[in-house]
Design a protein around this motif. Sequence first.
Motif, PDB file in Angstrom:
ATOM      1  N   TRP A  68       6.430  -8.136 -10.126  1.00  0.00           N
ATOM      2  CA  TRP A  68       4.931  -7.818  -9.927  1.00  0.00           C
ATOM      3  C   TRP A  68       4.725  -8.600 -11.716  1.00  0.00           C
ATOM      4  O   TRP A  68       4.084  -9.329 -11.675  1.00  0.00           O
ATOM      5  N   SER A  69       5.377  -8.333 -12.421  1.00  0.00           N
ATOM      6  CA  SER A  69       5.227  -8.037 -14.173  1.00  0.00           C
ATOM      7  C   SER A  69       5.947  -9.531 -13.840  1.00  0.00           C
ATOM      8  O   SER A  69       5.531  -9.898 -15.145  1.00  0.00           O
ATOM      9  N   ASN A 146       2.214   9.626  -7.369  1.00  0.00           N
ATOM     10  CA  ASN A 146       1.421   7.850  -7.008  1.00  0.00           C
ATOM     11  C   ASN A 146       0.813   7.601  -5.649  1.00  0.00           C
ATOM     12  O   ASN A 146      -0.458   7.375  -6.065  1.00  0.00           O
ATOM     13  N   ILE A 147       1.911   7.247  -4.880  1.00  0.00           N
ATOM     14  CA  ILE A 147       1.747   7.221  -3.609  1.00  0.00           C
ATOM     15  C   ILE A 147       0.632   7.953  -3.138  1.00  0.00           C
ATOM     16  O   ILE A 147      -0.128   7.822  -2.496  1.00  0.00           O
ATOM     17  N   ALA A 309       1.852  -7.892  -4.280  1.00  0.00           N
ATOM     18  CA  ALA A 309       1.257  -7.294  -4.990  1.00  0.00           C
ATOM     19  C   ALA A 309       0.141  -8.418  -5.922  1.00  0.00           C
ATOM     20  O   ALA A 309      -1.289  -8.324  -6.482  1.00  0.00           O
ATOM     21  N   PHE A 310       0.921  -8.907  -6.757  1.00  0.00           N
ATOM     22  CA  PHE A 310       0.435  -9.722  -7.700  1.00  0.00           C
ATOM     23  C   PHE A 310      -0.948 -10.204  -7.523  1.00  0.00           C
ATOM     24  O   PHE A 310      -2.341 -11.053  -7.618  1.00  0.00           O
ATOM     25  N   ALA A 311      -0.129 -11.786  -6.104  1.00  0.00           N
ATOM     26  CA  ALA A 311      -1.698 -12.407  -6.192  1.00  0.00           C
ATOM     27  C   ALA A 311      -2.287 -12.231  -5.450  1.00  0.00           C
ATOM     28  O   ALA A 311      -3.847 -12.150  -5.707  1.00  0.00           O
ATOM     29  N   MET A 312      -2.589 -10.939  -4.184  1.00  0.00           N
ATOM     30  CA  MET A 312      -3.500  -9.655  -3.598  1.00  0.00           C
ATOM     31  C   MET A 312      -4.143  -8.922  -5.178  1.00  0.00           C
ATOM     32  O   MET A 312      -5.695  -9.511  -4.966  1.00  0.00           O
ATOM     33  N   ASP A 324       4.206   0.149 -12.796  1.00  0.00           N
ATOM     34  CA  ASP A 324       4.562   0.937 -11.717  1.00  0.00           C
ATOM     35  C   ASP A 324       3.596   1.494 -11.177  1.00  0.00           C
ATOM     36  O   ASP A 324       3.557   2.379  -9.699  1.00  0.00           O
ATOM     37  N   GLU A 325       2.044   0.751 -11.060  1.00  0.00           N
ATOM     38  CA  GLU A 325       1.284   1.417  -9.921  1.00  0.00           C
ATOM     39  C   GLU A 325       1.420   0.435  -8.944  1.00  0.00           C
ATOM     40  O   GLU A 325       0.282   0.416  -7.956  1.00  0.00           O
TER      41      GLU A 325
END
Length: 548
Positions: A68-69, A146-147, A309-312, A324-325
Amino acid sequence: MIWTLVTFVGFTILVAVISWWKTKGDDQTSADGYFLAGRGLPGFVIAGSLLLTNLSAEQLVGTNGQTWSVGMSPMAFEIVAAPCCIVLALFAAPKYLKSGITTIPELIGLRYDRNTKLWFSIAYIVLYLVVQIPVILYSGSLVFENIFNVSGILGVSKFQAVIILCILISVIGSIYAIFGGLKAVAVSDTVNGVGLLIGGFMIPFFALAALSKASGGSGMIDGFRYLMDNYSDMLNSVAPADSLPPAVPWPTVFTGLFFLGLQSWCTHQSFIQRVLAARDLKEAQKGALYCAFLKIIGFMYLALPGVIAFAMFELQGNQVTNMDEAYPQLVAQVVPPVLMGFFAAVMLGAILSSFNSVLNSVDTMFAMDIYKEFIKPDASEEQLVKVGKNIGIVFAVLTTIVGPLIYFFPAGLKTFLDSLMMLIALPVVTAVFGGFFFKHLPAYSAKLIMVIHVILYGGFLLFLGDSFHYLYAVLVLLPFELLLMAVMNASNRKKAPTPWTQKDVGAVDLTPWKYRWVATAFIVICVVIVYVVFSPLGIGTWGYSQPW
């Protein structure tokens, strides 16, 4: 909520029942029976246990957070594991099974001397207890928090939830590791492995469908097409040479990272113990090569969801600030409530696998390498098993106390603690592989290499760790240390003209798997294909931030 609880409890009980059923008639009184599953593991169980020993909830969250990063370059940790498993199957496993060893320090003792064995045994045990197991407990509990918002469900603080989860993981994992022996661990790993593959693979499919819906598409294919059209730079796995963690610089992929993989897949006790427990060499090689293929396809659930996740999140305007989130938020959005309990059980299984595998290995090293060798050489096999179980309880309690305390450490310190494993891991690779390659080494050579490595690698962490990727240190240090061994080997040839020879103790049948080379060729082709696809030659393109 009810369905979540039902599916969670149901799958967790299923794993426990299958593990009990498969081990109920086994002999747990002998050292081989308890520590090595009676040397009777088949290839598919070895593959499943290797996979789950390696994978944990921390990896699911951490690696997807990295992609994601910085895009797909961290997928190298999965792909490069495949050639390391090939080395395990074709080179290391035949030699380990030939000596009939129970632990890697035992092999080091056979090659060098008793004091060297003690050095490496103590170093490994201390690092496992102080660093690896507490980090597994803490990171696993944090992932669950977290989840699934355990603190909110139970009405407690986040730290209290971490304590509760650490205790839960430790108790359940200890039941397998301490009272069930290696076979119970391996069987539970295999069942959890099937669950992890199902649960892990469903995330990218659900996520692509959600991305498609958010971007105006009508299915997963449209979601992937949107990803390629708008985020092709994130799909590029080739990172610049001057990249820093979490990216993986391209010159280190099949050099420093490969060396790092050798210590995990070819000398790490909790990994190797599964291979040492093989029914014969053929099954050991099957297990290692099956696992190699499973690691290649692992990028689909350990790396690709991070890019999705990055795109969404960009489409949604979701401002995620901590990598981490990313994965927990993706899971919470895309997994249907009816399947969330199953996914929770799979996550728990992954956490338990890493915990009980390392704990079982620590028990084994203490009982076989320290207690039997230096405390009570005439101990019976029943006594060794009893000592292994008792010390396992002590180790489990100690690490459960230490685990939650990592909550108060700054993130940088936790990263530093994780990196401490390399202080011992690389000298083990040098000691093992150098011991096989060089036949005239003096007994002190492995200890000298360990001291030199601790000084050099420790100095790198302190003074250069912020400027250079640690994989460059690995790239330089392993060849340098092997070169030092070659020099010591040459200088000692006159003093010890008789070369060291490895003895075959006849522990298992050493007939190799006849399809090993076919499987190896297939694995290598798959590695090349995956890297070509996720590169500018395939669906990836250079990002604007690339300095090239």
